[in-house]
Design a protein around this motif. Structure first.
Motif, PDB file in Angstrom:
ATOM      1  N   VAL A 103      42.059  46.547  50.970  1.00  0.00           N
ATOM      2  CA  VAL A 103      40.860  47.186  50.422  1.00  0.00           C
ATOM      3  C   VAL A 103      41.150  47.750  49.038  1.00  0.00           C
ATOM      4  CG1 VAL A 103      39.291  49.153  50.649  1.00  0.00           C
ATOM      5  CG2 VAL A 103      39.762  47.704  52.629  1.00  0.00           C
ATOM      6  N   PHE A 104      42.275  48.456  48.893  1.00  0.00           N
ATOM      7  CA  PHE A 104      42.551  49.128  47.623  1.00  0.00           C
ATOM      8  C   PHE A 104      43.104  48.164  46.576  1.00  0.00           C
ATOM      9  CE2 PHE A 104      41.991  52.845  50.217  1.00  0.00           C
ATOM     10  CZ  PHE A 104      41.512  53.797  49.334  1.00  0.00           C
ATOM     11  N   PHE A 105      44.182  47.442  46.904  1.00  0.00           N
ATOM     12  CA  PHE A 105      44.863  46.645  45.888  1.00  0.00           C
ATOM     13  C   PHE A 105      44.107  45.369  45.531  1.00  0.00           C
ATOM     14  CE2 PHE A 105      48.589  48.932  47.800  1.00  0.00           C
ATOM     15  CZ  PHE A 105      48.856  49.703  46.682  1.00  0.00           C
ATOM     16  N   ASP A 106      43.426  44.789  46.498  1.00  0.00           N
ATOM     17  CA  ASP A 106      42.745  43.530  46.234  1.00  0.00           C
ATOM     18  C   ASP A 106      41.284  43.721  45.831  1.00  0.00           C
ATOM     19  OD1 ASP A 106      43.108  40.564  46.367  1.00  0.00           O
ATOM     20  OD2 ASP A 106      41.418  40.730  47.747  1.00  0.00           O
ATOM     21  N   GLN A 107      40.652  44.796  46.298  1.00  0.00           N
ATOM     22  CA  GLN A 107      39.231  44.992  46.050  1.00  0.00           C
ATOM     23  C   GLN A 107      38.971  46.121  45.041  1.00  0.00           C
ATOM     24  OE1 GLN A 107      36.966  42.816  47.588  1.00  0.00           O
ATOM     25  NE2 GLN A 107      38.869  41.804  48.212  1.00  0.00           N
ATOM     26  N   LEU A 108      39.274  47.361  45.445  1.00  0.00           N
ATOM     27  CA  LEU A 108      38.923  48.511  44.613  1.00  0.00           C
ATOM     28  C   LEU A 108      39.706  48.561  43.302  1.00  0.00           C
ATOM     29  CD1 LEU A 108      38.634  51.294  47.365  1.00  0.00           C
ATOM     30  CD2 LEU A 108      36.820  49.879  46.374  1.00  0.00           C
ATOM     31  N   TYR A 109      40.953  48.071  43.325  1.00  0.00           N
ATOM     32  CA  TYR A 109      41.786  48.144  42.118  1.00  0.00           C
ATOM     33  C   TYR A 109      41.764  46.852  41.311  1.00  0.00           C
ATOM     34  CZ  TYR A 109      43.991  52.312  44.214  1.00  0.00           C
ATOM     35  OH  TYR A 109      44.238  53.551  44.756  1.00  0.00           O
ATOM     36  N   ALA A 110      40.821  45.977  41.573  1.00  0.00           N
ATOM     37  CA  ALA A 110      40.817  44.662  40.917  1.00  0.00           C
ATOM     38  C   ALA A 110      40.778  44.775  39.394  1.00  0.00           C
ATOM     39  CB  ALA A 110      39.627  43.847  41.417  1.00  0.00           C
ATOM     40  N   ALA A 111      40.170  45.852  38.895  1.00  0.00           N
ATOM     41  CA  ALA A 111      40.059  46.019  37.441  1.00  0.00           C
ATOM     42  C   ALA A 111      41.329  46.611  36.829  1.00  0.00           C
ATOM     43  CB  ALA A 111      38.873  46.924  37.112  1.00  0.00           C
ATOM     44  N   TYR A 112      42.208  47.164  37.668  1.00  0.00           N
ATOM     45  CA  TYR A 112      43.390  47.855  37.155  1.00  0.00           C
ATOM     46  C   TYR A 112      44.690  47.103  37.433  1.00  0.00           C
ATOM     47  CZ  TYR A 112      39.959  51.637  37.273  1.00  0.00           C
ATOM     48  OH  TYR A 112      38.831  52.390  37.099  1.00  0.00           O
ATOM     49  N   ILE A 113      44.670  46.236  38.444  1.00  0.00           N
ATOM     50  CA  ILE A 113      45.883  45.532  38.850  1.00  0.00           C
ATOM     51  C   ILE A 113      45.671  44.033  38.685  1.00  0.00           C
ATOM     52  CG2 ILE A 113      47.341  44.945  40.836  1.00  0.00           C
ATOM     53  CD1 ILE A 113      47.014  47.763  41.839  1.00  0.00           C
ATOM     54  N   ASP A 114      46.631  43.385  38.064  1.00  0.00           N
ATOM     55  CA  ASP A 114      46.568  41.939  37.886  1.00  0.00           C
ATOM     56  C   ASP A 114      46.438  41.272  39.260  1.00  0.00           C
ATOM     57  OD1 ASP A 114      47.104  39.234  37.495  1.00  0.00           O
ATOM     58  OD2 ASP A 114      48.388  39.647  35.765  1.00  0.00           O
TER      59      ASP A 114
END
Length: 343
Positions: A103-114
């Protein structure tokens, strides 16, 4: 009659501070050393970095000295508590950690994490989720007036389960996230960082107790290894952050982003196990350590496997190290909560 307030030992109490200093020191060393850090990174055997392997082994071996598998014969004294622990640790926790990480790394953080690195961040979180606590739970149990015999049974049974369940669970969850799994490296990591120190710890435990007695072993021998374990942990973190330095300096917000799902997972598992224990009408000395062991992590193993699978400077290794950073303050807050809710 006054009662002495229980306190966590000095090094463990300020572990978050030491980790913070290691972050700063490691990043500074990595910045100053530059490309020369590659020499340490190249010291490998079968994808396992030798300096890191030695340090992590020094962390894990002292923990394994405390394990007494003869305590398992007392499993029948509190079967509901142990069943709760096993269900939460092995049937729920790994999957909720994978879910929160996705949820966090793949979805919510999509704009911040490659997106190409999101899988490795998820993998690091999964490694934490599949490694229930084996050492610090003794501390959390003590601080919440947990039953020490029950806690020992919990840890002993979990160590046995890790031997057979860790590799397939990690393989399953990493496979779901489409991360390529070198199973030979995964299995060798478990052998190096669990099987060998566990066997060595059990042999040392039995032989020294037979020769010197249990009182000497617990009051004289074991305390000498506590500084060794802590020092090895801190040196490992310095090296890890020396390699992670460029990643952190380029994206200082990443530590906060990683910490959020790890903290949410910890509180979620604690509340699930705590209220599950209350529903099962477990006594507080059983319910408290049952909730603590699921919430806490065997972060030493997670760090070791993340390095072996993905490398010293990988996002996966960084996630497991952030797990060390947040563990103590979060778990101390849960200790306070368990004591407040004591029944």
């Amino acid at each position: 009659m006054s009662t002495k307030k229980k306190q966590i030992a000095f090094f463990e109490r300020y572990l978050t501070l030491w980790v913070g200093l290691c972050i700063a020191g490691g990043v500074l060393i990595g910045h100053l050393a530059g490309d020369s850090m590659a020499i340490l990174a190249s010291m490998e055997i079968y994808n396992v970095n030798i300096p890191i392997a030695i340090l992590i082994w020094l962390m894990i071996y002292p923990m394994m000295l405390q394990i007494d598998f003869s305590s398992i014969k007392g499993v029948g004294k509190a079967p509901k508590g142990l069943i709760l622990t096993l269900v939460v640790n092995w049937l729920i926790k790994p999957f909720t950690m994978a879910f929160f990480a996705w949820v966090f790394f793949d979805q919510l953080y999509a704009a911040y994490i490659d997106p190409s690195l999101a899988g490795e961040y998820i993998a690091g979180a999964i490694l934490l989720g599949v490694a229930p606590c084996t050492a610090m739970v003794f501390v959390w149990s003590y601080l919440t007036d947990g039953d020490p015999n029950y806690t020992l049974v919990q840890v002993s049974v979990n160590d046995l389960i890790i031997l057979v369940a860790f590799v397939p669970l990690v393989g399953l969850l990493l496979g779901i996230t489409d991360v390529t799994i070198p199973y030979e490296t995964l299995v060798s990591s478990v052998v190096i960082f669990v099987v060998i120190p566990l066997v060595a710890g059990v042999i040392t435990n039995k032989s020294l107790i037979r020769k010197k007695g249990e009182v000497w072993f617990k009051t004289e021998f074991l305390p000498k290894f506590k500084p060794v374990s802590i020092i090895a942990l801190l040196l490992t973190l310095v090296l890890l952050f020396a390699f992670q330095g460029p990643n952190i300096l380029n994206n200082p917000l990443i530590i906060v982003l990683i910490a959020i799902p790890l903290i949410i997972q910890t509180y979620f598992i604690f509340f699930l196990a705590w209220f599950g224990g209350r529903k099962l009408k477990l006594a507080h000395p059983i319910c408290a350590p049952a909730a603590m062991i699921g919430a806490s992590n065997f972060f030493e193993l997670a760090v070791a496997v993340a390095i072996a699978l993905f490398g010293l400077d990988s996002p996966a290794a960084l996630v497991t190290v952030v797990g060390v950073l947040v563990e103590v303050p979060v778990m101390l807050s849960l200790v306070a909560l368990a004591n407040k809710w004591k029944y």
